[in-house]
Design an enzyme around this catalytic site. Structure first.
Site, PDB file in Angstrom:
ATOM      1  N   LYS A  73      90.750 -27.059  42.693  1.00 26.14           N
ATOM      2  CA  LYS A  73      89.988 -27.973  42.316  1.00 26.14           C
ATOM      3  C   LYS A  73      89.523 -28.681  43.601  1.00 26.14           C
ATOM      4  O   LYS A  73      88.239 -29.422  43.572  1.00 26.14           O
ATOM      5  CB  LYS A  73      91.218 -29.199  41.805  1.00 26.14           C
ATOM      6  CG  LYS A  73      91.591 -29.056  40.440  1.00 26.14           C
ATOM      7  CD  LYS A  73      92.745 -29.492  39.773  1.00 26.14           C
ATOM      8  CE  LYS A  73      93.065 -28.985  38.401  1.00 26.14           C
ATOM      9  NZ  LYS A  73      94.252 -29.856  37.583  1.00 26.14           N
ATOM     10  N   GLN A 117      99.294 -33.341  39.562  1.00 26.89           N
ATOM     11  CA  GLN A 117      99.320 -31.966  38.678  1.00 26.89           C
ATOM     12  C   GLN A 117     100.517 -31.806  38.138  1.00 26.89           C
ATOM     13  O   GLN A 117     101.752 -32.164  38.476  1.00 26.89           O
ATOM     14  CB  GLN A 117      99.218 -30.889  40.076  1.00 26.89           C
ATOM     15  CG  GLN A 117      99.209 -29.348  39.445  1.00 26.89           C
ATOM     16  CD  GLN A 117      97.941 -29.080  38.578  1.00 26.89           C
ATOM     17  OE1 GLN A 117      96.689 -29.961  38.799  1.00 26.89           O
ATOM     18  NE2 GLN A 117      97.691 -28.311  37.570  1.00 26.89           N
ATOM     19  N   ASP A 140      92.446 -37.617  34.346  1.00 29.06           N
ATOM     20  CA  ASP A 140      93.122 -36.816  33.652  1.00 29.06           C
ATOM     21  C   ASP A 140      93.217 -37.301  32.291  1.00 29.06           C
ATOM     22  O   ASP A 140      93.331 -36.527  31.303  1.00 29.06           O
ATOM     23  CB  ASP A 140      94.595 -36.550  34.094  1.00 29.06           C
ATOM     24  CG  ASP A 140      94.718 -35.083  34.568  1.00 29.06           C
ATOM     25  OD1 ASP A 140      94.079 -34.071  34.144  1.00 29.06           O
ATOM     26  OD2 ASP A 140      95.625 -34.830  35.580  1.00 29.06           O
TER      27      ASP A 140
HETATM   28  N1  GUN Z   1      98.450 -28.726  34.598  1.00 26.06           N
HETATM   29  C1  GUN Z   1      98.072 -27.808  33.661  1.00 26.06           C
HETATM   30  N2  GUN Z   1      96.809 -28.383  33.439  1.00 26.06           N
HETATM   31  C2  GUN Z   1      96.352 -29.672  33.975  1.00 26.06           C
HETATM   32  C3  GUN Z   1      95.490 -30.814  33.918  1.00 26.06           C
HETATM   33  O1  GUN Z   1      94.595 -30.503  33.228  1.00 26.06           O
HETATM   34  N3  GUN Z   1      95.786 -31.765  34.442  1.00 26.06           N
HETATM   35  C4  GUN Z   1      97.127 -31.979  35.378  1.00 26.06           C
HETATM   36  N4  GUN Z   1      97.184 -32.876  35.944  1.00 26.06           N
HETATM   37  N5  GUN Z   1      97.920 -31.026  35.307  1.00 26.06           N
HETATM   38  C5  GUN Z   1      97.843 -29.944  34.676  1.00 26.06           C
END
Ligand code: GUN
Length: 307
Positions: A73, A117, A140
């Site tokens: 990311k 995350q 998110d």
């Molecule tokens: N863990 C797996 N996919 C995601 C996501 O799209 N966002 C977040 N914050 N954690 C994740």
């Protein structure tokens, strides 16, 4: 000033010759590239107006898979000119300390998007943590405010993976109206938001999960199967489970026999389906691309530039 976020009409994808192949690959890398190009232009526009889009990430503990996702990311943000702030509290961080960290990012005017995350260590409550984020910084789309808006068809910041899947349908000109869509997942990150996004496009949506009976028959009735189980020892999407020319979106990613795989057996499924997403190179890159898009949306909102 909504023009900053309004993506230009895209050049339509040059579809392959269907007389040769039964199914076609939905190329997530290609769709993600086109999203990133548009995001980069929006970042340049924002910078001209004195806004430096910035995403803060919080990665708790040392989960290796999560660390890789967060690294990707950050890399993607750098590619399009989005700044990042990297927070890596130890796995022993308390809920109160976590709340304080989120509050400090909420109140930091230089930070436009906040991403925690997931998954979190067990002693931290996912709902308490994600709901603490200001909805305007919730890249998110997980806060109750943004989830509520999504269910009413009014959300601006929406969950990244489902948004990425919708972007793929759009890019490949796949009309969802009246289609029977089966989602095999009911999580807050994937199945639930996707349900609302598909409904908004007039699809007929069925959400399946571990307690669903007759999963095979339900899948066989679907024009589109979206599968996100992620455990090959429990579930494999086989060609027998889909109808001819169905579309298969494989959201899962797991290690199996030393390879990265999804829920579907790609080589076999593509013989029967009309479109299939590969793993890797399918939905995964879209999740990251849509995070970038949400970050510039949040940056625009913060300055009253968007929507
Ligand atoms: N863990 C797996 N996919 C995601 C996501 O799209 N966002 C977040 N914050 N954690 C994740």
């Amino acid at each position: 000033m909504t023009h900053i976020l309004r993506f230009r009409p895209r050049i339509k994808y040059q579809h392959q010759d269907t007389s040769i192949l039964t199914g076609k690959k939905i190329d997530g890398l290609e769709v993600a590239k086109s999203v990133k190009e548009r995001v980069k232009k929006a970042v340049d526009e924002l910078k001209k107006q004195g806004v430096e889009p910035c995403l803060a990430t919080i990665l708790v503990g040392d989960n290796q898979a999560s660390a890789t996702y967060v690294k990707n990311k950050h890399k993607a943000c750098a590619e399009v000119g989005i700044l990042t702030k990297d927070h890596k509290p130890s796995a022993s961080i308390s809920q109160d300390e976590m709340n304080d960290l989120i509050d400090s990012l909420n109140n930091d005017r230089a930070v436009h998007g906040i991403l925690v995350q997931l998954p979190l260590p067990e002693h931290l409550d996912e709902f308490t943590t994600t709901s603490r984020i200001f909805p305007i910084k919730d890249v998110d789309g997980l806060t109750p405010h943004n989830v509520g808006l999504l269910s009413m068809g009014k959300a601006v910041l929406k969950a990244c993976t489902p948004s990425g899947i919708m972007e793929m349908f759009d890019y490949y000109d796949i009309d969802l109206s009246g289609k029977n869509v089966v989602i095999i997942n009911r999580s807050n990150l994937i199945g639930k938001p996707l349900y609302h996004m598909l409904l908004e496009k007039n699809a007929t949506v069925i959400t399946c999960h571990s307690k669903t009976k007759n999963l095979k028959e339900i899948c066989q009735s679907a024009d589109i199967v979206i599968s996100a189980v992620g455990d090959r020892s429990k579930f494999v999407l086989t060609p027998e489970m889909i109808k001819k020319d169905a579309i298969v979106i494989d959201v899962a990613i797991s290690h199996h026999d030393g390879k990265l795989v999804g829920d579907a057996d790609y080589e076999k499924i593509i013989e029967k389906a009309s479109y299939v997403t590969p793993v890797p190179g399918g939905v995964g890159p879209m999740t990251v691309a849509m995070l970038l898009k949400n970050t510039i949306t949040a940056a625009s909102l913060s300055k009253g530039l968007g929507h």
